[in-house]
Design a protein around this motif. Structure first.
Motif, PDB file in Angstrom:
ATOM      1  N   TYR A 287      28.820   8.668  12.542  1.00 57.46           N
ATOM      2  CA  TYR A 287      29.896   8.430  13.504  1.00 57.46           C
ATOM      3  C   TYR A 287      30.198   9.749  14.203  1.00 57.46           C
ATOM      4  O   TYR A 287      30.894  10.616  13.679  1.00 57.46           O
ATOM      5  N   SER A 288      29.656   9.899  15.399  1.00 60.85           N
ATOM      6  CA  SER A 288      29.677  11.189  16.085  1.00 60.85           C
ATOM      7  C   SER A 288      31.033  11.496  16.703  1.00 60.85           C
ATOM      8  O   SER A 288      31.615  10.663  17.407  1.00 60.85           O
ATOM      9  N   ILE A 289      31.515  12.720  16.456  1.00 64.35           N
ATOM     10  CA  ILE A 289      32.718  13.207  17.134  1.00 64.35           C
ATOM     11  C   ILE A 289      32.384  14.471  17.952  1.00 64.35           C
ATOM     12  O   ILE A 289      33.262  15.292  18.228  1.00 64.35           O
ATOM     13  N   GLU A 290      31.119  14.584  18.351  1.00 66.27           N
ATOM     14  CA  GLU A 290      30.696  15.770  19.095  1.00 66.27           C
ATOM     15  C   GLU A 290      31.469  15.917  20.403  1.00 66.27           C
ATOM     16  O   GLU A 290      31.785  17.039  20.826  1.00 66.27           O
ATOM     17  N   LYS A 291      31.773  14.818  21.065  1.00 69.91           N
ATOM     18  CA  LYS A 291      32.513  14.895  22.327  1.00 69.91           C
ATOM     19  C   LYS A 291      33.885  15.517  22.100  1.00 69.91           C
ATOM     20  O   LYS A 291      34.334  16.374  22.875  1.00 69.91           O
ATOM     21  N   LEU A 292      34.570  15.099  21.038  1.00 69.00           N
ATOM     22  CA  LEU A 292      35.876  15.658  20.713  1.00 69.00           C
ATOM     23  C   LEU A 292      35.755  17.126  20.337  1.00 69.00           C
ATOM     24  O   LEU A 292      36.571  17.966  20.766  1.00 69.00           O
ATOM     25  N   LYS A 293      34.758  17.477  19.565  1.00 71.17           N
ATOM     26  CA  LYS A 293      34.583  18.862  19.132  1.00 71.17           C
ATOM     27  C   LYS A 293      34.330  19.799  20.311  1.00 71.17           C
ATOM     28  O   LYS A 293      34.748  20.963  20.282  1.00 71.17           O
ATOM     29  N   LYS A 294      33.727  19.281  21.358  1.00 72.53           N
ATOM     30  CA  LYS A 294      33.472  20.107  22.546  1.00 72.53           C
ATOM     31  C   LYS A 294      34.756  20.480  23.273  1.00 72.53           C
ATOM     32  O   LYS A 294      34.771  21.397  24.096  1.00 72.53           O
ATOM     33  N   THR A 295      35.842  19.771  22.983  1.00 65.72           N
ATOM     34  CA  THR A 295      37.138  20.133  23.570  1.00 65.72           C
ATOM     35  C   THR A 295      37.861  21.182  22.738  1.00 65.72           C
ATOM     36  O   THR A 295      38.977  21.589  23.078  1.00 65.72           O
ATOM     37  N   GLY A 296      37.265  21.604  21.629  1.00 67.83           N
ATOM     38  CA  GLY A 296      37.838  22.663  20.799  1.00 67.83           C
ATOM     39  C   GLY A 296      38.441  22.196  19.497  1.00 67.83           C
ATOM     40  O   GLY A 296      38.972  23.017  18.725  1.00 67.83           O
ATOM     41  N   PHE A 297      38.345  20.904  19.205  1.00 68.94           N
ATOM     42  CA  PHE A 297      38.923  20.393  17.959  1.00 68.94           C
ATOM     43  C   PHE A 297      37.947  20.572  16.809  1.00 68.94           C
ATOM     44  O   PHE A 297      36.741  20.387  16.959  1.00 68.94           O
ATOM     45  N   THR A 298      38.488  20.937  15.645  1.00 73.19           N
ATOM     46  CA  THR A 298      37.678  21.064  14.436  1.00 73.19           C
ATOM     47  C   THR A 298      38.316  20.249  13.307  1.00 73.19           C
ATOM     48  O   THR A 298      39.538  20.107  13.243  1.00 73.19           O
ATOM     49  N   ILE A 299      37.483  19.726  12.434  1.00 76.15           N
ATOM     50  CA  ILE A 299      37.961  18.996  11.261  1.00 76.15           C
ATOM     51  C   ILE A 299      38.315  19.995  10.163  1.00 76.15           C
ATOM     52  O   ILE A 299      37.564  20.933   9.902  1.00 76.15           O
ATOM     53  N   SER A 300      39.466  19.805   9.538  1.00 75.31           N
ATOM     54  CA  SER A 300      39.860  20.678   8.430  1.00 75.31           C
ATOM     55  C   SER A 300      39.262  20.151   7.127  1.00 75.31           C
ATOM     56  O   SER A 300      38.724  19.055   7.071  1.00 75.31           O
ATOM     57  N   ASN A 301      39.407  20.927   6.093  1.00 77.64           N
ATOM     58  CA  ASN A 301      38.893  20.531   4.785  1.00 77.64           C
ATOM     59  C   ASN A 301      40.031  19.901   3.979  1.00 77.64           C
ATOM     60  O   ASN A 301      40.511  20.453   2.992  1.00 77.64           O
ATOM     61  N   CYS A 302      40.472  18.688   4.424  1.00 76.71           N
ATOM     62  CA  CYS A 302      41.682  18.105   3.831  1.00 76.71           C
ATOM     63  C   CYS A 302      41.404  16.905   2.930  1.00 76.71           C
ATOM     64  O   CYS A 302      42.343  16.341   2.367  1.00 76.71           O
ATOM     65  N   ILE A 303      40.149  16.506   2.782  1.00 76.91           N
ATOM     66  CA  ILE A 303      39.839  15.264   2.076  1.00 76.91           C
ATOM     67  C   ILE A 303      40.361  15.274   0.636  1.00 76.91           C
ATOM     68  O   ILE A 303      41.053  14.350   0.199  1.00 76.91           O
ATOM     69  N   VAL A 304      40.031  16.313  -0.106  1.00 76.86           N
ATOM     70  CA  VAL A 304      40.433  16.386  -1.513  1.00 76.86           C
ATOM     71  C   VAL A 304      41.953  16.413  -1.630  1.00 76.86           C
ATOM     72  O   VAL A 304      42.541  15.714  -2.476  1.00 76.86           O
ATOM     73  N   ASN A 305      42.609  17.191  -0.785  1.00 79.71           N
ATOM     74  CA  ASN A 305      44.064  17.265  -0.839  1.00 79.71           C
ATOM     75  C   ASN A 305      44.701  15.915  -0.527  1.00 79.71           C
ATOM     76  O   ASN A 305      45.681  15.514  -1.166  1.00 79.71           O
ATOM     77  N   GLU A 306      44.146  15.199   0.462  1.00 85.08           N
ATOM     78  CA  GLU A 306      44.680  13.875   0.804  1.00 85.08           C
ATOM     79  C   GLU A 306      44.555  12.912  -0.381  1.00 85.08           C
ATOM     80  O   GLU A 306      45.472  12.153  -0.684  1.00 85.08           O
TER      81      GLU A 306
END
Length: 320
Positions: A287-306
């Motif tokens: 599930y590609s989010i490359e288009k969003l990432k090109k706007t400067g957004f990055t995914i945080s490392n929040c999975i374990v904490n969630e």
């Protein structure tokens, strides 16, 4: 018009106390950078985090124009809809509320000169089950009433955007999960939420299938961060359509084991994962989010904490 939003944004959030909308509302309120108008279907006491926000009684099926009673709104963030379970029970109701009423909201937003309209759609507009590679150019073939009612609203938002009546952003959200703002938010049928609750109540995680199906998971914290990003975004909106996923692809069985492992660390005991015998069809998902990432957004490392926070929430609220 495009890219010229005031520094202090005045935002209306529909579905502001629901599952995803609640987390986003709380996150934005705690930032202290926004004047928020939060919709609810009924009177309620505002929680402490919303003490500087305004409550607006509103339901999608209402025939009144919500903007008539509000000051000048810069941004609408539209979450309100009936969930997938009600949609499958009553497809006609789903169309009436999710689609037709959202169309009316959009038309009223245009009349009120709203600058930016952020709409939360779903990854399932691409079809079900999701197999293979999906970006924003992939063909949409929704089969579920929840999905096709959201897909129709995307067209209304896109039409307003293309005509430069307002900036329209449609977000195709994958499988989000995380702690709800309150116990009464009834989204415990969602996979990660359900398995976390099972772990706490039953001390085991039971799957309904072999669990080979792949899903893209995103923590609620990253959903909140993405909304803030879309509010602040100047330029780079393009056609306004974005996938939002977590770049964390697991099979159902794999995710169950991640939850079991976190539960074991938190509660110092074993939590078996039980699944039926046999095997399901295996498939891959990107599930590609490359288009969003090109706007400067990055995914945080929040999975374990969630997951940890969700398990602790279940322990506090559901453990007898």
């Amino acid at each position: 018009l495009f890219g010229r939003l005031r520094e202090l944004h005045i935002a209306l959030i529909t579905g502001a106390f629901g599952y995803v909308g609640g987390r986003v509302s709380k996150y934005l309120a705690e930032l202290g950078k926004y004047q928020l108008y939060l919709t609810s279907r009924k009177e309620r006491k505002l929680p402490d985090w919303a003490k500087n926000s305004q409550l607006v009684i509103y339901s999608l099926e209402a025939e009144t124009n919500i903007f008539d009673s509000l000051p000048k709104i810069d941004i609408v963030i539209h979450f309100a809809s009936i969930n997938e379970n009600i949609c499958i029970e009553s497809p006609k109701l789903a169309i009436d509320i999710n689609t037709v009423s959202s169309f009316n909201l959009i038309q009223n937003a245009i009349k009120a000169s709203v600058k930016r309209f952020i709409y939360f759609s779903t990854a399932h507009v691409y079809g079900a089950p999701l197999k293979g590679y999906f970006d924003e150019n992939s063909l949409t073939r929704p089969t579920h009433p929840y999905a096709y009612t959201h897909r129709a609203v995307e067209d209304y938002v896109a039409s307003a955007h293309d005509q430069k009546l307002m900036e329209g952003i449609c977000i195709r959200l994958s499988n989000s999960f995380g702690v709800p703002i309150e116990k009464e938010v009834d989204r415990w049928t969602l996979l990660v939420n359900d398995l976390s609750k099972q772990a706490v109540i039953n001390q085991k995680l039971v799957l309904n299938s072999f669990g080979s199906q792949k899903r893209d998971f995103i923590g609620s914290y990253d959903v909140c961060r993405a909304v803030e990003h879309f509010i602040s975004l100047k330029g780079q909106i393009g056609n306004g359509l974005f996938n939002l996923g977590g770049e964390y692809t697991k099979s159902i069985y794999e995710m169950a084991n991640v939850i079991a492992e976190r539960a074991s660390k938190l509660f110092n005991k074993n939590f078996p994962v039980i699944r039926p015998k046999g095997n399901d069809e295996h498939w891959e998902l990107d599930y590609s989010i490359e288009k969003l990432k090109k706007t400067g957004f990055t995914i945080s490392n929040c999975i374990v904490n969630e997951i940890d926070q969700l398990l602790l929430f279940c322990q506090e609220n559901f453990r007898s």
